[in-house]
Design a protein around this motif. Structure first.
Motif, PDB file in Angstrom:
ATOM      1  N   PRO A  57       0.827  -1.212   0.000  1.00  0.00           N
ATOM      2  CA  PRO A  57       0.000   0.000   0.000  1.00  0.00           C
ATOM      3  C   PRO A  57       0.860   1.259   0.000  1.00  0.00           C
ATOM      4  N   GLY A  58       0.526   2.199  -0.864  1.00  0.00           N
ATOM      5  CA  GLY A  58       1.260   3.452  -0.932  1.00  0.00           C
ATOM      6  C   GLY A  58       2.550   3.385  -1.717  1.00  0.00           C
ATOM      7  N   LEU A  59       2.883   2.220  -2.244  1.00  0.00           N
ATOM      8  CA  LEU A  59       4.116   2.050  -3.018  1.00  0.00           C
ATOM      9  C   LEU A  59       3.731   1.556  -4.407  1.00  0.00           C
ATOM     10  N   PHE A  60       4.014   2.361  -5.408  1.00  0.00           N
ATOM     11  CA  PHE A  60       3.563   2.055  -6.767  1.00  0.00           C
ATOM     12  C   PHE A  60       4.752   2.014  -7.720  1.00  0.00           C
ATOM     13  N   SER A  61       4.745   1.016  -8.572  1.00  0.00           N
ATOM     14  CA  SER A  61       5.855   0.864  -9.513  1.00  0.00           C
ATOM     15  C   SER A  61       5.785   1.849 -10.663  1.00  0.00           C
ATOM     16  N   ASP A  62       4.591   2.399 -10.927  1.00  0.00           N
ATOM     17  CA  ASP A  62       4.435   3.278 -12.092  1.00  0.00           C
ATOM     18  C   ASP A  62       4.367   4.757 -11.745  1.00  0.00           C
ATOM     19  N   ARG A  63       4.462   5.094 -10.454  1.00  0.00           N
ATOM     20  CA  ARG A  63       4.509   6.499 -10.085  1.00  0.00           C
ATOM     21  C   ARG A  63       5.314   6.697  -8.804  1.00  0.00           C
ATOM     22  N   LEU A  64       5.850   7.911  -8.685  1.00  0.00           N
ATOM     23  CA  LEU A  64       6.698   8.255  -7.566  1.00  0.00           C
ATOM     24  C   LEU A  64       5.858   8.671  -6.362  1.00  0.00           C
ATOM     25  N   ALA A  65       6.515   8.876  -5.255  1.00  0.00           N
ATOM     26  CA  ALA A  65       5.802   9.247  -4.031  1.00  0.00           C
ATOM     27  C   ALA A  65       5.096  10.590  -4.163  1.00  0.00           C
ATOM     28  N   ASN A  66       5.609  11.488  -5.034  1.00  0.00           N
ATOM     29  CA  ASN A  66       4.968  12.792  -5.224  1.00  0.00           C
ATOM     30  C   ASN A  66       3.823  12.755  -6.221  1.00  0.00           C
ATOM     31  N   GLY A  67       3.502  11.575  -6.717  1.00  0.00           N
ATOM     32  CA  GLY A  67       2.381  11.424  -7.636  1.00  0.00           C
ATOM     33  C   GLY A  67       2.747  11.499  -9.103  1.00  0.00           C
ATOM     34  N   GLN A  68       3.965  11.885  -9.402  1.00  0.00           N
ATOM     35  CA  GLN A  68       4.391  11.972 -10.792  1.00  0.00           C
ATOM     36  C   GLN A  68       4.602  10.577 -11.388  1.00  0.00           C
ATOM     37  N   ALA A  69       4.325  10.470 -12.681  1.00  0.00           N
ATOM     38  CA  ALA A  69       4.522   9.194 -13.358  1.00  0.00           C
ATOM     39  C   ALA A  69       6.009   8.825 -13.365  1.00  0.00           C
ATOM     40  N   ALA A  70       6.272   7.552 -13.183  1.00  0.00           N
ATOM     41  CA  ALA A  70       7.648   7.065 -13.180  1.00  0.00           C
ATOM     42  C   ALA A  70       7.911   6.278 -14.456  1.00  0.00           C
ATOM     43  N   LYS A  71       8.919   6.682 -15.190  1.00  0.00           N
ATOM     44  CA  LYS A  71       9.289   5.938 -16.382  1.00  0.00           C
ATOM     45  C   LYS A  71       9.974   4.634 -15.980  1.00  0.00           C
ATOM     46  N   PRO A  72       9.691   3.563 -16.686  1.00  0.00           N
ATOM     47  CA  PRO A  72      10.383   2.306 -16.367  1.00  0.00           C
ATOM     48  C   PRO A  72      11.871   2.424 -16.633  1.00  0.00           C
ATOM     49  N   ASP A  73      12.674   1.878 -15.742  1.00  0.00           N
ATOM     50  CA  ASP A  73      14.126   1.894 -15.889  1.00  0.00           C
ATOM     51  C   ASP A  73      14.540   0.791 -16.858  1.00  0.00           C
ATOM     52  N   THR A  74      15.222   1.171 -17.912  1.00  0.00           N
ATOM     53  CA  THR A  74      15.583   0.180 -18.941  1.00  0.00           C
ATOM     54  C   THR A  74      16.529  -0.886 -18.401  1.00  0.00           C
ATOM     55  N   ARG A  75      17.294  -0.576 -17.348  1.00  0.00           N
ATOM     56  CA  ARG A  75      18.198  -1.564 -16.760  1.00  0.00           C
ATOM     57  C   ARG A  75      17.429  -2.712 -16.108  1.00  0.00           C
ATOM     58  N   LEU A  76      16.156  -2.469 -15.798  1.00  0.00           N
ATOM     59  CA  LEU A  76      15.330  -3.466 -15.133  1.00  0.00           C
ATOM     60  C   LEU A  76      14.400  -4.188 -16.107  1.00  0.00           C
ATOM     61  N   ALA A  77      14.632  -4.006 -17.396  1.00  0.00           N
ATOM     62  CA  ALA A  77      13.684  -4.483 -18.408  1.00  0.00           C
ATOM     63  C   ALA A  77      13.434  -5.983 -18.333  1.00  0.00           C
ATOM     64  N   ARG A  78      14.437  -6.758 -17.949  1.00  0.00           N
ATOM     65  CA  ARG A  78      14.277  -8.209 -17.907  1.00  0.00           C
ATOM     66  C   ARG A  78      13.919  -8.725 -16.515  1.00  0.00           C
ATOM     67  N   THR A  79      13.530  -7.839 -15.636  1.00  0.00           N
ATOM     68  CA  THR A  79      13.155  -8.231 -14.275  1.00  0.00           C
ATOM     69  C   THR A  79      11.686  -7.916 -14.050  1.00  0.00           C
ATOM     70  N   ALA A  80      11.192  -8.274 -12.876  1.00  0.00           N
ATOM     71  CA  ALA A  80       9.809  -7.947 -12.514  1.00  0.00           C
ATOM     72  C   ALA A  80       9.721  -6.606 -11.805  1.00  0.00           C
ATOM     73  N   ALA A  81      10.854  -5.930 -11.623  1.00  0.00           N
ATOM     74  CA  ALA A  81      10.857  -4.587 -11.049  1.00  0.00           C
ATOM     75  C   ALA A  81      10.751  -3.560 -12.176  1.00  0.00           C
ATOM     76  N   ARG A  82      10.132  -2.436 -11.869  1.00  0.00           N
ATOM     77  CA  ARG A  82       9.931  -1.410 -12.897  1.00  0.00           C
ATOM     78  C   ARG A  82      10.806  -0.173 -12.673  1.00  0.00           C
ATOM     79  N   ARG A  83      11.062   0.115 -11.418  1.00  0.00           N
ATOM     80  CA  ARG A  83      11.894   1.273 -11.092  1.00  0.00           C
ATOM     81  C   ARG A  83      12.641   1.008  -9.790  1.00  0.00           C
ATOM     82  N   TRP A  84      13.563   1.934  -9.439  1.00  0.00           N
ATOM     83  CA  TRP A  84      14.358   1.806  -8.226  1.00  0.00           C
ATOM     84  C   TRP A  84      13.703   2.584  -7.081  1.00  0.00           C
TER      85      TRP A  84
END
Length: 363
Positions: A57-84
């Motif tokens: 809860p409160g932790l989203f892979s597609d947006r940051l804590a400030n509500g802004q959209a988070a771009k997927p990190d290309t280094r994580l493309a082959r993992t199940a994580a989307r951002r750091w």
């Protein structure tokens, strides 16, 4: 006092008979909800790192804590994580005493991408839990920094993982799940620690090779064990060894490892000597969790299907092998981390529901 037994079945459908089919279909074809994670990298005391994939809860892979959209990190493309993970991500994550949290230890060559990890993480996140999947060294999609890797008796890394997640959310009601190899390492550790882990509310271990000698022999000598399952695991393990051999010349006999045709041969050549054991038999004997089941003091569910093709049924523990804190559930059907249910095409939702029942009701 001895362990309690749950005799209820896993309602495996008639169209999916036998442990081999249940194992393979569960891993390759059964349906489950998919989930994306936020990744944290933590340095270990010996100069390596471990990757932790978080959701809740409160932790989203597609947006940051400030509500802004988070771009997927290309280094994580082959993992199940989307951002750091970022520092302010923790502010929106619940951390009061009423928060339930779950840390998962994956199986051999597993990750947060694994079918069981995805199904369990999604189920508990939907119930409002914080979930973190801790990757063993070299299993997060990135090679670890050292010549060593991970192994089934690594109590030091289990200890580090548990201390780390507790530091992140110290007031949560923490639970732990270990699957297959990760379950063996977890059970060995909690048995060794006995009453020192009272901060853990409960643990569950799924399809665990508690007797590594029996299970390693089965996978190394049975026809399907050697031709199918060992070959599957060895494919990625050998790729990792080739990469390590380039970075650590002289430490890894990559030529002989490439010729290994069984887990016993691989463990003889790499896992055992690299991690302080004489050979595979010494490693399997000393790293097995079965001798530690009698000293487990945390409420713990041991779920093993009796038709698991990785685990000979005679090697499964009986009530006399465990402490009174253990609940043994050994349904006749389910395969190895399969537990497929429902009409065709089936799904793997029974497993997370079984874990939730134990964590919430103790049965």
């Amino acid at each position: 006092m001895t362990a309690k037994f749950d005799t209820s079945p896993c309602p495996t459908p008639a169209w999916l008979p036998g442990g081999h089919l249940q194992t393979l279909y569960g891993a390759l074809a059964a349906r489950y909800h998919r989930i994306a994670f936020v990744r944290e990298r933590v340095d270990t005391p010996d100069g390596d790192f471990l990757d932790f994939d978080w959701t809740g809860p409160g932790l989203f892979s597609d947006r940051l804590a400030n509500g802004q959209a988070a771009k997927p990190d290309t280094r994580l493309a082959r993992t199940a994580a989307r951002r750091w993970m970022q520092d302010d991500d923790w502010a929106g994550t619940p951390s009061d005493a009423g928060t339930n949290a779950l840390v998962m230890f994956h199986g051999l060559e597993g990750s947060s991408h694994s079918h069981y990890a995805q199904a369990i993480a999604q189920h508990f996140r939907a119930r409002g839990w914080i979930v973190v999947i801790a990757h063993f060294r070299g299993c997060s999609g990135f090679p670890n920094r050292m010549a060593r890797a991970y192994y089934s008796g690594d109590s030091a890394d289990i200890d580090f993982i548990l201390r780390t997640v507790r530091q992140r959310v110290p007031d949560a009601r923490w639970h732990a799940v270990g699957v297959s190899m990760g379950g063996n390492a977890m059970l060995k550790y909690i048995g060794e620690q006995a009453t020192e882990l009272s901060w853990l509310a409960a643990c569950a271990a799924v399809s665990v090779p508690l007797d590594l000698v029996a299970c390693g022999t089965c996978l190394s000598e049975s026809w399907l064990g050697k031709k199918l399952y060992s070959r599957y695991f060895l494919k990625t393990m050998k790729i990792k060894m080739q990469e390590k051999a380039k970075r650590f010349p002289g430490n890894i006999d990559v030529l002989r490892i490439n010729l290994a045709r069984s887990l016993r041969e691989f463990d003889d050549l790499y896992t055992a000597p690299m991690h302080g054991y004489k050979n595979a038999l010494d490693y399997w004997t000393r790293a097995s969790s079965k001798p530690h089941l009698k000293t487990i003091a945390i409420p713990t569910l041991l779920l093993n299907a009796r038709n698991d093709p990785f685990i000979p049924e005679p090697s499964l523990p009986g009530s006399q092998d465990c402490s009174s804190s253990v609940l043994l559930h050994q349904p006749a059907e389910g395969g190895h981390v399969g537990f497929v249910t429902s009409p065709f095409p089936g799904h793997i939702g029974w497993l997370p529901m079984r874990l939730a029942r134990f964590f919430e009701m103790g049965t």
